[in-house]
Design a protein around this motif. Structure first.
Motif, PDB file in Angstrom:
ATOM      1  N   ARG A 221       0.762  -1.031   0.129  1.00  0.00           N
ATOM      2  CA  ARG A 221       0.024  -0.150   0.084  1.00  0.00           C
ATOM      3  C   ARG A 221       0.930   1.334  -0.050  1.00  0.00           C
ATOM      4  O   ARG A 221       1.290   1.628   0.982  1.00  0.00           O
ATOM      5  CB  ARG A 221      -0.721   0.110   1.314  1.00  0.00           C
ATOM      6  N   GLU A 222       1.067   1.823  -1.207  1.00  0.00           N
ATOM      7  CA  GLU A 222       1.949   2.825  -1.189  1.00  0.00           C
ATOM      8  C   GLU A 222       1.319   4.088  -0.365  1.00  0.00           C
ATOM      9  O   GLU A 222       1.923   5.042  -0.194  1.00  0.00           O
ATOM     10  CB  GLU A 222       2.339   3.388  -2.846  1.00  0.00           C
ATOM     11  N   ASP A 223       0.020   4.149  -0.793  1.00  0.00           N
ATOM     12  CA  ASP A 223      -0.780   5.282   0.126  1.00  0.00           C
ATOM     13  C   ASP A 223      -0.712   5.113   1.758  1.00  0.00           C
ATOM     14  O   ASP A 223      -1.086   5.988   2.414  1.00  0.00           O
ATOM     15  CB  ASP A 223      -2.255   5.309  -0.298  1.00  0.00           C
ATOM     16  N   ARG A 224      -0.165   3.899   2.229  1.00  0.00           N
ATOM     17  CA  ARG A 224       0.217   3.859   3.628  1.00  0.00           C
ATOM     18  C   ARG A 224       1.666   3.587   3.915  1.00  0.00           C
ATOM     19  O   ARG A 224       2.053   2.869   4.739  1.00  0.00           O
ATOM     20  CB  ARG A 224      -0.658   2.662   4.117  1.00  0.00           C
ATOM     21  N   ASP A 225       2.585   4.397   3.109  1.00  0.00           N
ATOM     22  CA  ASP A 225       3.964   4.424   3.286  1.00  0.00           C
ATOM     23  C   ASP A 225       4.610   3.024   3.104  1.00  0.00           C
ATOM     24  O   ASP A 225       5.388   2.537   3.675  1.00  0.00           O
ATOM     25  CB  ASP A 225       4.403   4.803   4.676  1.00  0.00           C
ATOM     26  N   GLY A 226       3.952   2.101   1.792  1.00  0.00           N
ATOM     27  CA  GLY A 226       4.639   0.890   1.770  1.00  0.00           C
ATOM     28  C   GLY A 226       4.141  -0.240   2.699  1.00  0.00           C
ATOM     29  O   GLY A 226       4.801  -1.217   2.715  1.00  0.00           O
ATOM     30  N   ALA A 227       3.243  -0.064   3.588  1.00  0.00           N
ATOM     31  CA  ALA A 227       2.748  -1.122   4.279  1.00  0.00           C
ATOM     32  C   ALA A 227       2.361  -2.367   3.396  1.00  0.00           C
ATOM     33  O   ALA A 227       1.801  -2.232   2.332  1.00  0.00           O
ATOM     34  CB  ALA A 227       1.377  -0.794   5.374  1.00  0.00           C
ATOM     35  N   LEU A 228       2.698  -3.352   3.922  1.00  0.00           N
ATOM     36  CA  LEU A 228       2.105  -4.839   3.409  1.00  0.00           C
ATOM     37  C   LEU A 228       0.963  -5.219   3.942  1.00  0.00           C
ATOM     38  O   LEU A 228       0.616  -5.448   5.057  1.00  0.00           O
ATOM     39  CB  LEU A 228       3.492  -5.786   3.783  1.00  0.00           C
TER      40      LEU A 228
ATOM     41  N   GLU B   7      -8.030  -8.925   7.101  1.00  0.00           N
ATOM     42  CA  GLU B   7      -6.596  -8.483   6.449  1.00  0.00           C
ATOM     43  C   GLU B   7      -5.545  -8.460   7.781  1.00  0.00           C
ATOM     44  O   GLU B   7      -5.827  -8.377   8.831  1.00  0.00           O
ATOM     45  CB  GLU B   7      -6.572  -6.952   5.984  1.00  0.00           C
ATOM     46  N   TYR B   8      -4.442  -8.693   7.255  1.00  0.00           N
ATOM     47  CA  TYR B   8      -3.376  -8.703   8.038  1.00  0.00           C
ATOM     48  C   TYR B   8      -2.254  -7.724   7.536  1.00  0.00           C
ATOM     49  O   TYR B   8      -2.121  -7.500   6.466  1.00  0.00           O
ATOM     50  CB  TYR B   8      -2.583  -9.962   8.140  1.00  0.00           C
ATOM     51  N   TRP B   9      -1.810  -6.775   8.580  1.00  0.00           N
ATOM     52  CA  TRP B   9      -1.012  -5.582   8.271  1.00  0.00           C
ATOM     53  C   TRP B   9       0.541  -5.628   8.814  1.00  0.00           C
ATOM     54  O   TRP B   9       0.613  -6.208  10.010  1.00  0.00           O
ATOM     55  CB  TRP B   9      -1.574  -4.489   8.558  1.00  0.00           C
ATOM     56  N   ALA B  10       1.396  -5.160   8.147  1.00  0.00           N
ATOM     57  CA  ALA B  10       2.735  -4.893   8.515  1.00  0.00           C
ATOM     58  C   ALA B  10       3.209  -3.644   8.048  1.00  0.00           C
ATOM     59  O   ALA B  10       3.227  -3.400   6.968  1.00  0.00           O
ATOM     60  CB  ALA B  10       3.762  -6.095   8.383  1.00  0.00           C
ATOM     61  N   LYS B  11       3.919  -2.968   8.881  1.00  0.00           N
ATOM     62  CA  LYS B  11       4.424  -1.531   8.376  1.00  0.00           C
ATOM     63  C   LYS B  11       5.307  -1.669   7.356  1.00  0.00           C
ATOM     64  O   LYS B  11       5.314  -1.059   6.421  1.00  0.00           O
ATOM     65  CB  LYS B  11       4.971  -0.765   9.607  1.00  0.00           C
ATOM     66  N   ASP B  12       6.327  -2.716   7.228  1.00  0.00           N
ATOM     67  CA  ASP B  12       7.141  -2.846   6.315  1.00  0.00           C
ATOM     68  C   ASP B  12       7.674  -4.272   6.286  1.00  0.00           C
ATOM     69  O   ASP B  12       7.283  -5.039   7.124  1.00  0.00           O
ATOM     70  CB  ASP B  12       8.319  -1.595   6.370  1.00  0.00           C
TER      71      ASP B  12
END
Length: 125
Positions: free
Chosen positions: A61-68, A106-111
């Motif tokens: 997600r480029e709109d979330r600073d590259g979050a996965l 969904e599962y998220w990670a900052k980078d």
């Protein structure tokens, strides 16, 4: 310039990438012969049980600073139950992340660094 892949092609490529990464890291991988709620059965090194795995392509997600972001839900938006998949495997290029299914959409990670700390990382290379 290569053609754009369809969603089905991208999904299948992620499944194949996950299988190769898992096998290279000592996992056993089995694919069902008929359509199932899971993509693979996997057995981790040193364990004696197979787990149902759902393979998903990681979205950056480029709109979330590259979050996965790894989807944990079916096309209907309903999260996979533990009966359907005990793990969700997110594939990002040459890396697969094994995520314990917590029945989230969904599962998220900052980078990538955070992802490797939160989720079990297996690499194709």
């Amino acid at each position: 310039m290569p053609e754009v892949l369809t969603s089905a092609q991208t999904g299948r490529l992620s499944e194949i990438t996950a299988a190769v990464a898992l096998i290279r890291n000592g996992y056993e991988v089995a694919e069902p012969l008929v359509v199932s709620s899971y993509d693979y059965l996997i057995k981790r090194p040193g364990r004696n049980i197979f787990e149902k795995a759902q393979i998903k392509t990681v979205c950056v997600r480029e709109d979330r600073d590259g979050a996965l972001v790894v989807k944990g839900a079916k096309n209907s938006g309903v999260p996979y139950s533990l009966d359907e998949a005990s793990v969700i495997i997110g594939v990002d290029r040459f890396t697969a992340y094994i995520i314990e299914n917590r029945e989230q959409s969904e599962y998220w990670a900052k980078d990538e660094v955070v992802a490797a700390g939160k989720w079990e990382k297996v690499s194709l290379l």
